[in-house]
Enzyme design. Structure first.
Site, PDB file in Angstrom:
ATOM      1  N   LYS A  14      61.017 -67.081  22.666  1.00 53.90           N
ATOM      2  CA  LYS A  14      61.808 -67.091  23.897  1.00 53.90           C
ATOM      3  C   LYS A  14      63.310 -66.997  23.585  1.00 53.90           C
ATOM      4  CE  LYS A  14      58.286 -69.724  26.444  1.00 53.90           C
ATOM      5  NZ  LYS A  14      58.011 -70.971  27.212  1.00 53.90           N
ATOM      6  N   TYR A  54      54.309 -64.019  33.948  1.00 56.32           N
ATOM      7  CA  TYR A  54      53.984 -65.373  34.407  1.00 56.32           C
ATOM      8  C   TYR A  54      53.337 -65.335  35.793  1.00 56.32           C
ATOM      9  CZ  TYR A  54      56.425 -67.717  30.517  1.00 56.32           C
ATOM     10  OH  TYR A  54      56.795 -68.206  29.271  1.00 56.32           O
ATOM     11  N   PHE A  62      58.382 -74.873  39.310  1.00 60.01           N
ATOM     12  CA  PHE A  62      59.257 -74.652  38.142  1.00 60.01           C
ATOM     13  C   PHE A  62      59.515 -73.174  37.869  1.00 60.01           C
ATOM     14  CE2 PHE A  62      54.913 -74.978  36.358  1.00 60.01           C
ATOM     15  CZ  PHE A  62      54.849 -73.830  35.567  1.00 60.01           C
ATOM     16  N   ARG A  90      47.976 -71.453  19.306  1.00 59.04           N
ATOM     17  CA  ARG A  90      48.274 -72.523  20.277  1.00 59.04           C
ATOM     18  C   ARG A  90      48.419 -73.874  19.553  1.00 59.04           C
ATOM     19  NH1 ARG A  90      49.695 -71.738  25.739  1.00 59.04           N
ATOM     20  NH2 ARG A  90      48.617 -73.662  26.303  1.00 59.04           N
ATOM     21  N   THR A  96      53.274 -78.217  25.582  1.00 59.86           N
ATOM     22  CA  THR A  96      54.321 -77.537  26.366  1.00 59.86           C
ATOM     23  C   THR A  96      55.648 -78.305  26.321  1.00 59.86           C
ATOM     24  OG1 THR A  96      52.598 -76.716  27.850  1.00 59.86           O
ATOM     25  CG2 THR A  96      54.866 -76.638  28.665  1.00 59.86           C
ATOM     26  N   ARG A 107      56.999 -76.473  18.451  1.00 57.35           N
ATOM     27  CA  ARG A 107      57.782 -77.134  19.503  1.00 57.35           C
ATOM     28  C   ARG A 107      58.169 -78.565  19.088  1.00 57.35           C
ATOM     29  NH1 ARG A 107      53.932 -74.945  24.438  1.00 57.35           N
ATOM     30  NH2 ARG A 107      55.090 -73.023  24.917  1.00 57.35           N
ATOM     31  N   ASN A 127      61.300 -74.494  25.217  1.00 65.27           N
ATOM     32  CA  ASN A 127      60.287 -74.817  24.197  1.00 65.27           C
ATOM     33  C   ASN A 127      59.989 -73.652  23.245  1.00 65.27           C
ATOM     34  OD1 ASN A 127      58.917 -73.250  25.975  1.00 65.27           O
ATOM     35  ND2 ASN A 127      57.416 -74.798  26.576  1.00 65.27           N
ATOM     36  N   HIS A 130      56.072 -68.779  23.408  1.00 62.77           N
ATOM     37  CA  HIS A 130      54.891 -68.619  24.273  1.00 62.77           C
ATOM     38  C   HIS A 130      53.750 -68.101  23.411  1.00 62.77           C
ATOM     39  CE1 HIS A 130      52.303 -67.115  27.531  1.00 62.77           C
ATOM     40  NE2 HIS A 130      52.106 -66.088  26.713  1.00 62.77           N
ATOM     41  N   GLU A 141      48.127 -59.872  28.317  1.00 57.63           N
ATOM     42  CA  GLU A 141      49.535 -59.961  27.898  1.00 57.63           C
ATOM     43  C   GLU A 141      49.859 -58.885  26.864  1.00 57.63           C
ATOM     44  OE1 GLU A 141      49.866 -64.121  26.799  1.00 57.63           O
ATOM     45  OE2 GLU A 141      49.671 -64.750  28.891  1.00 57.63           O
TER      46      GLU A 141
HETATM   47  O1  CDP Z   1      53.831 -72.291  27.601  1.00 58.72           O
HETATM   48  P1  CDP Z   1      52.642 -73.141  27.921  1.00 58.72           P
HETATM   49  O2  CDP Z   1      51.360 -72.352  28.054  1.00 58.72           O
HETATM   50  O3  CDP Z   1      52.514 -74.313  26.985  1.00 58.72           O
HETATM   51  O4  CDP Z   1      52.937 -73.830  29.358  1.00 58.72           O
HETATM   52  P2  CDP Z   1      52.670 -73.301  30.850  1.00 58.72           P
HETATM   53  O5  CDP Z   1      52.128 -74.454  31.630  1.00 58.72           O
HETATM   54  O6  CDP Z   1      51.886 -72.031  30.840  1.00 58.72           O
HETATM   55  O7  CDP Z   1      54.146 -73.022  31.398  1.00 58.72           O
HETATM   56  C1  CDP Z   1      54.857 -71.853  31.013  1.00 58.72           C
HETATM   57  C2  CDP Z   1      56.270 -72.242  30.689  1.00 58.72           C
HETATM   58  O8  CDP Z   1      56.922 -72.693  31.868  1.00 58.72           O
HETATM   59  C3  CDP Z   1      56.419 -73.408  29.702  1.00 58.72           C
HETATM   60  O9  CDP Z   1      56.280 -73.013  28.350  1.00 58.72           O
HETATM   61  C4  CDP Z   1      57.809 -73.912  30.035  1.00 58.72           C
HETATM   62  O10 CDP Z   1      58.823 -73.124  29.407  1.00 58.72           O
HETATM   63  C5  CDP Z   1      57.885 -73.683  31.540  1.00 58.72           C
HETATM   64  N1  CDP Z   1      57.583 -74.913  32.328  1.00 58.72           N
HETATM   65  C6  CDP Z   1      58.623 -75.670  32.855  1.00 58.72           C
HETATM   66  O11 CDP Z   1      59.783 -75.334  32.629  1.00 58.72           O
HETATM   67  N2  CDP Z   1      58.371 -76.799  33.598  1.00 58.72           N
HETATM   68  C7  CDP Z   1      57.111 -77.181  33.848  1.00 58.72           C
HETATM   69  N3  CDP Z   1      56.894 -78.285  34.588  1.00 58.72           N
HETATM   70  C8  CDP Z   1      56.038 -76.444  33.318  1.00 58.72           C
HETATM   71  C9  CDP Z   1      56.306 -75.303  32.567  1.00 58.72           C
HETATM   72 MG    MG Z   2      50.806 -70.897  29.472  1.00 60.94          MG
END
Ligand code: CDP
Ligand code: MG
Length: 163
Positions: A14, A54, A62, A90, A96, A107, A127, A130, A141
């Site tokens: 990112k 996304y 968010f 992962r 996350t 992370r 973080n 992705h 993707e």
């Molecule tokens: O990236 P990951 O799959 O771990 O998390 P996700 O639930 O798919 O969310 C995508 C991205 O959105 C996260 O990696 C964060 O950068 C952001 N996010 C956030 O800013 N605030 C949240 N409450 C949840 C996600």
């Molecule tokens: Mg995700």
């Protein structure tokens, strides 16, 4: 067939990873695990592209901050191949929320952001990385980010020790 367990997964470093200059450190971890990079480029996503990538999150509270974050600078897009690569990457990425991500994960080692802080500021969780969360999403993707001729099939010199 054992070969069916070899997967491709989509990984994106990112804008925070690019701007902090830790792309090399993160890619080294992927290489050290014996995973193979079969596609890689620098790309700057716009709002429309962010909504495609996304698509599952567009309706979530968010998302606005997430789009601001992800379109704030160039990213490194990669396709990584290996045995059960979706699950393995992962695991290497970690939870996350960097606050909760364990030491030893990308992370957990390179960030420390927390939901509470990000929510109060109205920004996304920074973080760094992705990674696709399922083989189905990996396929989606990869086809969103890469054309077929940008992905490569080759053998690494140490492949005989891994596969
Ligand atoms: O990236 P990951 O799959 O771990 O998390 P996700 O639930 O798919 O969310 C995508 C991205 O959105 C996260 O990696 C964060 O950068 C952001 N996010 C956030 O800013 N605030 C949240 N409450 C949840 C996600
Ligand atoms: Mg995700």
């Amino acid at each position: 067939m054992a070969e069916k367990l070899i997967q491709r997964t989509f990984v994106m470093l990112k804008p925070d990873a690019v701007q902090r200059g830790i792309v090399g450190n993160i890619i080294t971890r992927i290489e050290n695990a014996g995973l193979k990079i079969v596609g890689m480029k620098q790309s700057w996503a716009d709002s429309e592209f962010s909504k495609k990538h996304y698509s599952d999150h567009v309706q979530k509270p968010f998302y606005k901050g997430l789009e601001e974050f992800i379109t704030s600078g160039p990213v490194i897009a990669m396709v990584v191949e290996g045995i059960m690569a979706v699950e393995i990457v992962r695991k290497m990425v970690g939870s996350t929320e960097p606050r909760k991500a364990l030491p030893g994960t990308i992370r957990g080692d390179f960030a420390h952001h927390a939901y509470e802080y990000a929510d109060k500021k109205g920004i996304a969780i920074k973080n760094l990385i992705h990674a696709s969360d399922s083989e189905e999403n990996a396929k989606k993707e990869i086809s969103l980010w890469f054309k077929d001729d940008e992905l490569h099939t080759y053998k690494t010199v140490h492949e005989m020790h891994v596969f």
